[in-house]
Write a protein that holds these residues in place. Structure first.
Motif, PDB file in Angstrom:
ATOM      1  N   LYS A   1     -35.729 -31.150  16.821  1.00  0.00           N
ATOM      2  CA  LYS A   1     -35.004 -32.248  16.198  1.00  0.00           C
ATOM      3  C   LYS A   1     -35.609 -32.739  14.862  1.00  0.00           C
ATOM      4  N   ALA A   2     -37.040 -32.741  14.522  1.00  0.00           N
ATOM      5  CA  ALA A   2     -37.649 -33.085  13.490  1.00  0.00           C
ATOM      6  C   ALA A   2     -37.287 -32.328  12.341  1.00  0.00           C
ATOM      7  N   LEU A   3     -37.284 -30.858  12.742  1.00  0.00           N
ATOM      8  CA  LEU A   3     -36.808 -29.729  11.667  1.00  0.00           C
ATOM      9  C   LEU A   3     -35.796 -30.021  11.294  1.00  0.00           C
ATOM     10  N   ALA A   4     -34.568 -30.130  12.349  1.00  0.00           N
ATOM     11  CA  ALA A   4     -33.303 -30.097  11.834  1.00  0.00           C
ATOM     12  C   ALA A   4     -32.987 -31.372  11.038  1.00  0.00           C
ATOM     13  N   LYS A   5     -33.546 -32.353  11.263  1.00  0.00           N
ATOM     14  CA  LYS A   5     -33.251 -33.616  10.438  1.00  0.00           C
ATOM     15  C   LYS A   5     -33.805 -33.252   8.853  1.00  0.00           C
ATOM     16  N   ARG A   6     -34.525 -32.266   8.652  1.00  0.00           N
ATOM     17  CA  ARG A   6     -35.079 -32.012   7.231  1.00  0.00           C
ATOM     18  C   ARG A   6     -34.133 -30.733   6.922  1.00  0.00           C
ATOM     19  N   GLY A   7     -33.200 -30.360   7.488  1.00  0.00           N
ATOM     20  CA  GLY A   7     -32.086 -29.542   6.993  1.00  0.00           C
ATOM     21  C   GLY A   7     -32.412 -28.173   7.313  1.00  0.00           C
ATOM     22  N   ALA A   8     -33.506 -27.807   8.396  1.00  0.00           N
ATOM     23  CA  ALA A   8     -33.692 -26.599   8.656  1.00  0.00           C
ATOM     24  C   ALA A   8     -32.684 -25.955   9.533  1.00  0.00           C
ATOM     25  N   THR A   9     -32.615 -24.635   9.573  1.00  0.00           N
ATOM     26  CA  THR A   9     -31.795 -23.867  10.722  1.00  0.00           C
ATOM     27  C   THR A   9     -32.779 -23.583  12.030  1.00  0.00           C
ATOM     28  N   VAL A  10     -32.486 -24.140  13.009  1.00  0.00           N
ATOM     29  CA  VAL A  10     -33.509 -23.706  14.156  1.00  0.00           C
ATOM     30  C   VAL A  10     -32.582 -23.042  15.245  1.00  0.00           C
ATOM     31  N   VAL A  11     -33.525 -22.105  15.856  1.00  0.00           N
ATOM     32  CA  VAL A  11     -33.218 -21.266  17.086  1.00  0.00           C
ATOM     33  C   VAL A  11     -33.801 -21.659  18.088  1.00  0.00           C
ATOM     34  N   LEU A  12     -33.136 -22.281  19.155  1.00  0.00           N
ATOM     35  CA  LEU A  12     -33.701 -22.726  20.514  1.00  0.00           C
ATOM     36  C   LEU A  12     -33.857 -21.478  21.176  1.00  0.00           C
ATOM     37  N   ALA A  13     -34.961 -20.935  21.757  1.00  0.00           N
ATOM     38  CA  ALA A  13     -35.035 -19.635  22.356  1.00  0.00           C
ATOM     39  C   ALA A  13     -35.523 -20.164  23.824  1.00  0.00           C
ATOM     40  N   CYS A  14     -34.794 -20.052  24.622  1.00  0.00           N
ATOM     41  CA  CYS A  14     -34.805 -21.092  25.915  1.00  0.00           C
ATOM     42  C   CYS A  14     -34.406 -19.919  27.334  1.00  0.00           C
ATOM     43  N   ARG A  15     -34.945 -20.193  28.274  1.00  0.00           N
ATOM     44  CA  ARG A  15     -34.605 -19.377  29.541  1.00  0.00           C
ATOM     45  C   ARG A  15     -33.071 -19.833  30.121  1.00  0.00           C
ATOM     46  N   ASP A  16     -32.900 -21.156  30.081  1.00  0.00           N
ATOM     47  CA  ASP A  16     -31.585 -21.731  30.487  1.00  0.00           C
ATOM     48  C   ASP A  16     -30.830 -22.168  29.319  1.00  0.00           C
ATOM     49  N   LEU A  17     -29.691 -21.408  29.154  1.00  0.00           N
ATOM     50  CA  LEU A  17     -28.791 -21.602  28.185  1.00  0.00           C
ATOM     51  C   LEU A  17     -28.012 -23.024  28.193  1.00  0.00           C
ATOM     52  N   ILE A  18     -27.874 -23.311  29.356  1.00  0.00           N
ATOM     53  CA  ILE A  18     -27.080 -24.461  29.634  1.00  0.00           C
ATOM     54  C   ILE A  18     -27.782 -25.713  28.970  1.00  0.00           C
ATOM     55  N   LYS A  19     -28.947 -25.725  29.500  1.00  0.00           N
ATOM     56  CA  LYS A  19     -29.890 -26.845  29.080  1.00  0.00           C
ATOM     57  C   LYS A  19     -30.268 -26.635  27.532  1.00  0.00           C
TER      58      LYS A  19
END
Length: 315
Positions: A55-73
């Motif tokens: 969230k903090a990086l997104a606020k500053r305009g970054a593109t963020v890739v969330l690498a997660c086991r559960d895609l729904i979450k």
């Protein structure tokens, strides 16, 4: 009667002031400069420290890739961030750090969709009460906290070098209590003390960073401190535990947002030099470099790397 009312109010006020003073000293990232056109990859970003970092990086305009086991979450996390950051650039990709095939598939996805990235944040981790061995025959703390990230970073190492990307490793002060038996560090040999297994895996994080730094990678290690996240959700903490540990909670427990500050700082602002680098120090909760109480042994470091390469079939 008035005293009975006044005294608790005064005590509560004092406790509140102590807490606020503590929070102030923990340190917050003040830099709000734009991160537009920069890409950050965060493992375990659907909750806790990873979510707050995303969230903090997104606020500053970054593109963020969330690498997660559960895609729904992961997609729920994206939706929650977009409630606050409507123009956030967020993508969820599947990654299970306990499964080598999942890691390889994830790295292929990154190479295809985000070949130019600026930072990988190795944040995902677990601590469970009943450890087990994964399908790969790896003790689960070692798999999720060390070998999974080890394999991922090595599969992306050419891109990391090409992009001159940062690697951030989220460790813990508990690494100082870790022990590594190179004969069988990946095996489940002790179920009586699962927290020791967690500490061992955090020490492996430090050795991993040491070797990456020796190979010329811009790697940064941090310890967010004791934070209120779901890391220990498997321990089923009761209300009376909270009462018993209330002094510790008051003085040391941080929110996930507060804990994420050291991660954000490592991902954006921290700079290594000859004095302060992953060979002998790491970033702590007040955003300063701290010397580890243990000396990382060069021989163990080299052997752990080679054995991790063998286990990941990278040799």
């Amino acid at each position: 009667m008035n005293l009975l009312i006044t005294l608790p109010v005064v005590v509560a006020g004092v406790i509140y002031l102590i807490r606020k003073q503590r929070e102030y000293t923990w340190g917050w990232v003040k830099n709000n400069s734009s991160l537009k056109d920069k890409v950050f990859i965060i493992t375990g970003a659907n909750c806790g420290l990873g979510f707050q970092t995303a969230k903090a990086l997104a606020k500053r305009g970054a593109t963020v890739v969330l690498a997660c086991r559960d895609l729904i979450k992961a997609n729920e996390a994206i939706a929650n961030i977009k409630l606050e950051v409507t123009d956030a650039k967020l993508t969820a990709l599947p990654l299970d750090l306990e499964v080598f095939d999942s890691i390889k598939s994830f790295c292929r996805d990154i190479s295809r969709e985000f070949p130019q990235f600026d930072c990988i944040i190795n944040n995902a981790g677990l601590s469970i009460k009943t450890p087990f061995e994964t399908d790969e025959g790896i003790e689960v703390h070692v798999a999720a906290n060390h070998l999974g990230h080890f394999l991922m970073v090595n599969l992306l190492l050419d891109l990391i070098k090409k992009n001159n990307a940062r690697v951030v490793i989220v460790s813990s002060n508990l690494h100082e209590k870790g022990k590594i038996n190179l004969e069988n560090f990946w095996k489940l040999v002790d179920t009586k003390h699962p927290k020791q297994l967690y500490a061992n895996s955090k020490l492996m994080n430090s050795y991993f960073a040491k070797e990456l730094y020796k190979k010329g990678i811009d790697v940064h290690v941090c310890s967010p401190g004791l934070c209120y996240t779901d890391l220990y959700r498997d321990y089923n903490i009761k209300f009376y535990h909270l009462i018993a540990f209330s002094p510790v909670i008051l003085l040391f427990l941080r929110s996930a947002e507060q804990g994420a500050q050291s991660i954000i700082y490592c991902a954006t602002d921290n700079e290594n030099d000859e004095e302060k680098n992953p060979n002998n120090s790491y970033i702590v909760r007040d955003l300063r470099q701290s010397k580890s109480k243990i000396k990382l042994d060069d021989d163990i470091s080299d052997k752990l790397w080679k054995e991790s390469m063998r286990l990941c079939k990278l040799d």
